[in-house]
Scaffold this motif. Sequence first.
Motif, short mmCIF file in Angstrom:
data_model
loop_
_atom_site.label_atom_id
_atom_site.label_comp_id
_atom_site.label_asym_id
_atom_site.label_seq_id
_atom_site.Cartn_x
_atom_site.Cartn_y
_atom_site.Cartn_z
N GLY A 1 4.21 -32.80 -1.85
CA GLY A 1 4.90 -31.55 -2.12
C GLY A 1 5.09 -31.36 -3.61
N LYS A 2 5.56 -30.18 -4.00
CA LYS A 2 5.79 -29.90 -5.42
C LYS A 2 6.96 -30.73 -5.96
CE LYS A 2 3.97 -25.18 -5.37
NZ LYS A 2 4.29 -23.74 -5.55
N LEU A 3 7.92 -31.05 -5.11
CA LEU A 3 9.04 -31.87 -5.54
C LEU A 3 8.61 -33.33 -5.53
CD1 LEU A 3 12.07 -31.67 -6.31
CD2 LEU A 3 12.58 -32.24 -3.94
N GLU A 4 8.84 -34.01 -6.63
CA GLU A 4 8.40 -35.39 -6.78
C GLU A 4 8.89 -36.27 -5.63
OE1 GLU A 4 8.54 -39.07 -10.04
OE2 GLU A 4 9.57 -37.19 -10.45
N GLY A 5 7.97 -37.00 -5.05
CA GLY A 5 8.31 -37.93 -3.97
C GLY A 5 8.18 -37.36 -2.58
N THR A 6 8.14 -36.02 -2.47
CA THR A 6 8.03 -35.41 -1.14
C THR A 6 6.59 -35.44 -0.66
OG1 THR A 6 9.90 -33.91 -1.51
CG2 THR A 6 8.32 -33.28 0.17
N THR A 7 6.40 -35.88 0.58
CA THR A 7 5.08 -35.83 1.22
C THR A 7 5.23 -35.17 2.58
OG1 THR A 7 5.39 -38.05 2.16
CG2 THR A 7 4.23 -37.88 0.03
N TYR A 8 4.13 -34.58 3.06
CA TYR A 8 4.20 -33.91 4.35
C TYR A 8 2.86 -34.00 5.07
CZ TYR A 8 2.08 -30.04 1.73
OH TYR A 8 1.25 -29.27 0.94
N VAL B 1 3.92 -34.70 17.91
CA VAL B 1 4.52 -34.31 16.64
C VAL B 1 3.68 -33.20 16.03
CG1 VAL B 1 5.18 -35.08 14.33
CG2 VAL B 1 5.45 -36.63 16.29
N LEU B 2 4.33 -32.13 15.62
CA LEU B 2 3.62 -30.98 15.04
C LEU B 2 3.66 -30.95 13.52
CD1 LEU B 2 4.82 -28.15 17.47
CD2 LEU B 2 2.93 -29.77 17.75
N TYR B 3 4.70 -31.57 12.96
CA TYR B 3 4.86 -31.54 11.50
C TYR B 3 5.75 -32.71 11.11
CZ TYR B 3 6.36 -29.96 6.85
OH TYR B 3 6.63 -29.88 5.50
N GLU B 4 5.47 -33.30 9.96
CA GLU B 4 6.29 -34.40 9.45
C GLU B 4 6.56 -34.19 7.96
OE1 GLU B 4 5.36 -38.46 10.90
OE2 GLU B 4 3.51 -37.53 11.64
N GLU B 5 7.69 -34.69 7.52
CA GLU B 5 8.05 -34.57 6.11
C GLU B 5 8.86 -35.79 5.69
OE1 GLU B 5 10.63 -31.47 3.37
OE2 GLU B 5 9.45 -30.67 5.04
N LYS B 6 8.54 -36.32 4.50
CA LYS B 6 9.25 -37.47 3.96
C LYS B 6 9.72 -37.17 2.54
CE LYS B 6 6.56 -41.00 6.49
NZ LYS B 6 5.70 -42.19 6.34
N ASN B 7 10.84 -37.82 2.18
CA ASN B 7 11.33 -37.77 0.81
C ASN B 7 12.05 -39.09 0.55
OD1 ASN B 7 13.56 -37.22 -1.32
ND2 ASN B 7 12.24 -35.43 -1.52
N SER C 1 11.59 -25.36 5.06
CA SER C 1 11.49 -26.67 4.43
C SER C 1 11.79 -26.57 2.94
CB SER C 1 10.08 -27.24 4.62
OG SER C 1 9.87 -28.39 3.82
N GLN C 2 12.31 -27.68 2.40
CA GLN C 2 12.53 -27.81 0.95
C GLN C 2 11.45 -28.68 0.29
OE1 GLN C 2 16.89 -27.98 -0.38
NE2 GLN C 2 16.99 -29.05 1.58
N ARG C 3 10.30 -28.78 0.92
CA ARG C 3 9.29 -29.72 0.44
C ARG C 3 8.79 -29.38 -0.97
NH1 ARG C 3 4.20 -28.04 4.40
NH2 ARG C 3 3.10 -26.70 2.89
#
Length: 735
Positions: free
Chosen positions: A360-367, A306-312, A336-338
Amino acid sequence: MTTLATFAQEKKTYTLEDVIPGGNNYFNLVPENIPGLQWWGDVCVRADVENIRSIQLKDGKESILVTLEEINQAIEKGEKPYQLSHELKPLRSLMSASLPWSERKVIVFQQNSYWVEYDFGQKKITNISRLNEKATNLDFCKTNDKVAYTVGNGLFVTGKGEESHQINPSQTEEGVVYGQAVHRNEFGIYKGTFWSPKGSYLAFYRMDQSMVTDYPQVNTSTRIATLEPDKYPMAGMTSHKVTVGVYDVKTGKVIYLQAGDPTDRYFTNVSWSPDEQHIYVIELNRDQNHAQLVCYQAATGEREGVLYEEKNPKYVEPQHPLVFLPWDESKFIYQSQRDGFNHLYLMDTKAKGEGTWKNGKLEGTTYLEHLKVTPLTQGDWLVQDILGFNAGKKEIIIGSTEISPLQTNLFSLNVKTGKRTLLGEKDGMHRASLSESGTYLIDNFSSFNVGREITLLPTNGKKGTTLLKADDPMSSQFKLPEITIGTFKAADGTTNLYYRLIKPVDFDPNKKYPAIIYVYGGPHAQLIHNTRFYDARGWDLYMAQKGYVMLTVDSRGSDNRGLAFENCTFRHLGVEEMKDQVKGAEFLKSLSYVDGERIGVHGWSFGGFMTTNLMLTYPDIFKVGVAGGPVIDWKFYEVMYGERYMDTPETNPEGYKGSDLKQKAGNLKGRLEIIIGGTDPTCVPQHSYSFLRACIEAGTHPDFFVYPEDGHNMMGRDRVHLHEHITRYFEDHLK
């Protein structure tokens, strides 16, 4: 003479035949265009029926490169060794021809069951590949001269003088589809085959639908109605399983990426490394709240990591494949919309990231960055498209909403400095294609004040050569209504919403007019842009001519305003969107010339859901509604879209109950008509049928109209009839 001159200049009224696609005069009334413009390397060419012409970048002068007549002469000769030549029929048009090789004087085109290459330097046919007569989804690879295509559920490859090779097993695999778009075209998926850069491999989707429930569509045009089922996975139900195969062109062997159990996962945005050694796939869990960029070995299918991960906590929605820098094959761009808006991030395959989860800047987003990542763009606007690169200057050419969310503007982006340079006019909507070196664009531009302007535009920010300036023919021939745009506050009291207001033709401020809100309101749609009529449809103009005030509001939940603007509707579709549309109705009532007792609403698909919901939730505001192809119960809608915005019926029972319009059937007071296509594969007829049953049991009386054998939208002459029908309904019940 004065009387005659005045009469001669008097403008006409328009009909639905003039303003609706499918109408017999519609295409005579759109701004002039130059069809067939494309790039031959860095040479702009125009393909029309009879000729392909080159166009000078400096002055727009044209020269004929190849004619239809000379190609047909070559076809008639049928020279060997291309024994298929005698089977070709005379070509009728060059409109669909293309010139894929900048260094070769060759055009390619499909003619019936053949893929043909014609060398206009040698004036002879140099390649003919036979296709199956039922071939669809053609995918041509210019680096190996081969064509991939599908027939039914099978995948085939053919090349110069070859018989087609079937990639999938020749024996029947019930419910298994090869080489076509998967996951119901969500996540930016629009095709099912992916050639490697040098043409050594073909990656493809394999979709096993055997476990998916059939929806029993019925074809009533046969002597006895015929069952023609669709594979339709509804929210919360078993979905199809997807794997990614790799076909080795040289050996003919097929391997599959070792992704593990594909159950309840989505495989999106397949892309290749420039050296063909690796395949990258963005993998998304069934809940659609955790995306992983995964790298695989192309030759073996082995999963490298895995090279990159993103959660929301709501959803992550990958829409774009990786794009490698042409001047540095170790780096690629990820979108990305992170941080709340879609932006570009440069990832370095040779440098490790910190490997820790960040916010991330958007609340709840992690990467989590397993590679070194450098943001290339930032801000409260979004990148809409990567058009390509100017490798010589190490620049990316993009389209974005940086100037306005109502526009798409073009910019060059310097990768090293981050500097962006505006290309072309600051006004309006720009659709463009980039030359091979990235030094010029074909810019097709329009705005509210510009019918169409086509320019050969340098990517250094300077002015280009204008090929066409076209006025709007409707403006010169017809009386048109006044159209304005503006903003008012959403129901949250803080967010600005854009609206479009159309006053009746021959507007009289002393009159009281009925009003109609045309609505969509859902994800990935925006109804107002700075383009012709501010995106008003022909029907909106037609109703304004009939004496209606027409309003459209892009409510929260719609597109191009960032992820927070869109996902505030999560798990409760319709609630916030309706509140914003009610603000639109209140705005109408504040206008002295609107009759607040005569407000109607119309929309299609998600707009049909909104129309029905508004009629049932706010029955004292909306008197007449026409709902086309509506979602009635999100439990009946498909897995990918439905679960992204609503989760599953099991995990979100209250949300599903709240947006189940059958529960509100007894609230109907005004006149509501529902219109559907008889075999709609998107909002299946069960939606509307179940609503009719709920209304019968509740004692309410909607009206209903079906277009037999039509799908989710009516096309051609059916589309004209549809708008005649909608118009009659409002004329009968609102006016």
